[in-house]
Design a protein around this motif. Structure first.
Motif, PDB file in Angstrom:
ATOM      1  N   LEU A  63       0.820  -1.205   0.000  1.00 26.04           N
ATOM      2  CA  LEU A  63       0.000   0.000   0.000  1.00 26.04           C
ATOM      3  C   LEU A  63       0.857   1.260   0.000  1.00 26.04           C
ATOM      4  N   VAL A  64       1.967   1.230   0.703  1.00 28.60           N
ATOM      5  CA  VAL A  64       2.874   2.382   0.720  1.00 28.60           C
ATOM      6  C   VAL A  64       3.345   2.686  -0.705  1.00 28.60           C
ATOM      7  N   ALA A  65       3.574   1.624  -1.496  1.00 26.96           N
ATOM      8  CA  ALA A  65       4.001   1.803  -2.885  1.00 26.96           C
ATOM      9  C   ALA A  65       2.957   2.572  -3.696  1.00 26.96           C
ATOM     10  N   LEU A  66       1.696   2.527  -3.251  1.00 28.62           N
ATOM     11  CA  LEU A  66       0.617   3.259  -3.914  1.00 28.62           C
ATOM     12  C   LEU A  66       0.345   4.606  -3.247  1.00 28.62           C
ATOM     13  N   GLY A  67       1.161   4.959  -2.238  1.00 34.69           N
ATOM     14  CA  GLY A  67       0.986   6.215  -1.520  1.00 34.69           C
ATOM     15  C   GLY A  67      -0.089   6.166  -0.452  1.00 34.69           C
TER      16      GLY A  67
END
Length: 113
Positions: A63-67
């Protein structure tokens, strides 16, 4: 020494309850009921501990990779518990085997994809 009441109320979504049931059913079928009960008890302990320390969880890298940093995770390996702190409540959204394609599982469950 007595401890005070839980600071956060922990709630499971219907999806998270179904996840627990599916995990228990799978282990019961392919291993044994005793091990299924053990895993369920350990997962419930992880969930209950969130009432005291919900901010301890890390952000899921998928999810962090998607901001997205509104969800957190904790684990009883290999199972990951994905949740969100909402005021004084902790909502459990997903409990899944971390060896699965978590990008797809998270997208389906949390992002409605």
């Amino acid at each position: 020494m007595a401890t005070g009441p839980a600071k956060f109320e922990v709630l499971l979504t219907e999806g998270a309850e179904q996840d627990l049931e599916a995990i228990h059913d799978y282990i019961s079928e392919y291993d044994c009921v005793a091990n299924a009960n053990y895993v369920l008890d350990e997962l419930m302990e992880v969930v209950e501990n969130l009432s005291k320390f919900p901010q301890r969880g890390s952000y899921p890298k998928e999810l962090v990779a998607l901001g997205i940093k509104e969800y957190r995770q904790t684990a009883f390996k290999p199972y990951r518990v994905i949740y969100r702190v909402e005021g004084s409540r902790v909502m459990i959204y997903l409990i899944a085997d971390g060896r699965r394609d978590m990008q797809a599982v998270l997208a389906r469950r949390l992002l409605g994809a």
